[in-house]
Design a protein around this motif. Sequence first.
Motif, PDB file in Angstrom:
ATOM      1  N   THR A 238      -5.315  -2.349  -2.695  1.00 49.71           N
ATOM      2  CA  THR A 238      -6.012  -0.605  -3.545  1.00 49.71           C
ATOM      3  C   THR A 238      -7.900  -0.964  -2.016  1.00 49.71           C
ATOM      4  OG1 THR A 238      -7.209  -1.883  -5.350  1.00 49.71           O
ATOM      5  CG2 THR A 238      -4.986  -0.835  -5.112  1.00 49.71           C
TER       6      THR A 238
ATOM      7  N   GLU B   2      -9.761   5.226   6.412  1.00 46.77           N
ATOM      8  CA  GLU B   2      -9.522   6.338   5.774  1.00 46.77           C
ATOM      9  C   GLU B   2     -10.977   6.842   4.447  1.00 46.77           C
ATOM     10  OE1 GLU B   2      -5.298   4.836   3.398  1.00 46.77           O
ATOM     11  OE2 GLU B   2      -7.358   3.091   3.407  1.00 46.77           O
TER      12      GLU B   2
ATOM     13  N   LYS C 272       0.565   4.247  -3.035  1.00 43.89           N
ATOM     14  CA  LYS C 272       0.890   5.423  -2.538  1.00 43.89           C
ATOM     15  C   LYS C 272       0.996   6.375  -3.138  1.00 43.89           C
ATOM     16  CE  LYS C 272      -1.412   6.291   1.559  1.00 43.89           C
ATOM     17  NZ  LYS C 272      -0.981   6.508   3.447  1.00 43.89           N
ATOM     18  N   ASN C 273       3.168   5.705  -3.374  1.00 44.16           N
ATOM     19  CA  ASN C 273       4.147   6.562  -3.504  1.00 44.16           C
ATOM     20  C   ASN C 273       3.680   6.814  -4.895  1.00 44.16           C
ATOM     21  OD1 ASN C 273       4.563   6.868  -0.864  1.00 44.16           O
ATOM     22  ND2 ASN C 273       6.467   5.681  -0.479  1.00 44.16           N
TER      23      ASN C 273
ATOM     24  N   ARG D  97       0.467  -1.219   0.010  1.00 43.18           N
ATOM     25  CA  ARG D  97       0.371  -0.430   0.103  1.00 43.18           C
ATOM     26  C   ARG D  97       0.883   1.575  -0.364  1.00 43.18           C
ATOM     27  NH1 ARG D  97      -5.278   0.062   1.511  1.00 43.18           N
ATOM     28  NH2 ARG D  97      -5.694   1.581   3.141  1.00 43.18           N
ATOM     29  N   THR D  98       2.114   1.355   0.783  1.00 41.64           N
ATOM     30  CA  THR D  98       2.624   2.255   0.731  1.00 41.64           C
ATOM     31  C   THR D  98       2.971   2.441  -0.765  1.00 41.64           C
ATOM     32  OG1 THR D  98       3.800   2.158   3.267  1.00 41.64           O
ATOM     33  CG2 THR D  98       4.543   3.283   2.090  1.00 41.64           C
TER      34      THR D  98
END
Length: 301
Positions: A286, A292, A261-262, A257-258
Amino acid sequence: MEYNKGLTESNFYIDEFATYLMSIDKSDSTIKTYIEHVQAFAKWFKETNDINFDPIVVTEIDIRDMRSYLQGTRHLKETTINLRLASLKSYFEFLEGEKYIKNNPAKAIKKIKIQSPATPKSLDEQTYRALRRHIYRGGNKAHIAMFEIFTRCGVRNFELINIRITDIDITERKGNLKVIGKQNKVRHIPLHRDVRDAINNWMAIRKNVKTECDNLFISERKTPYTRSGIWKIFKKYCAQIGITDVTIHSFRHYFCRTLLKNGVDISIVAQLAGHASGYVTAQVYTIPRQEELEAAIKTLV
């Protein structure tokens, strides 16, 4: 591998099924689960129909009835029921392929549709940093290296356990980790600086440990860790600072996920994670966490 054979009067090709599963590289835990599901179905069949289980007489209606029983009477989760159905489909496909039965009663059986996928158990950034600080404060070089590999390489629990010392190649400016994943698929993961440092610090200790095992990480008994042994280590760290609802797989979620997101391309994330395609990555990593979703609502004026 051992499993219970005493549920019915006959073996109903369980040994042959287990051999077949091993031949297609299913893990020991998967084989054990599949066999337990087949045996549970045989037990249900006998109790429901008052006749001994025989795969030859099983019909599509029997499997549908079992599915309804698990869903309506036992109220099992859809994912649990689907796993049981997958076990039975594999079992009857095997029996049909080996000519033990003429018709496959599970062929047309479909999984239960899940309207909304479960929210993934992933670490938020604050929880990740709190746990990382706590582990570093503990000072255990092996545990630090494990955590860095989990969260910055995205490996699965069994993949970490099976890392050999020779699977690591570290130079002053870069590093590479060879990982053997599901179905013995090999992938290579570049090593982040923090991972390289953590491994080097652990290797300064590991190289002096006398053992016949060449695994990177070994237990106090000088043998490879089990998956439950690894989980107990991090479960203790989490409990010490009040972190709940986190599993080893949460670290893999955090990694994927990181990256997403990046802005890392999903095909690259899929390759690093050892997924067959970006579709699998998208389906799992995702999905927004509940926090969130709540944060999104708060942005409304």
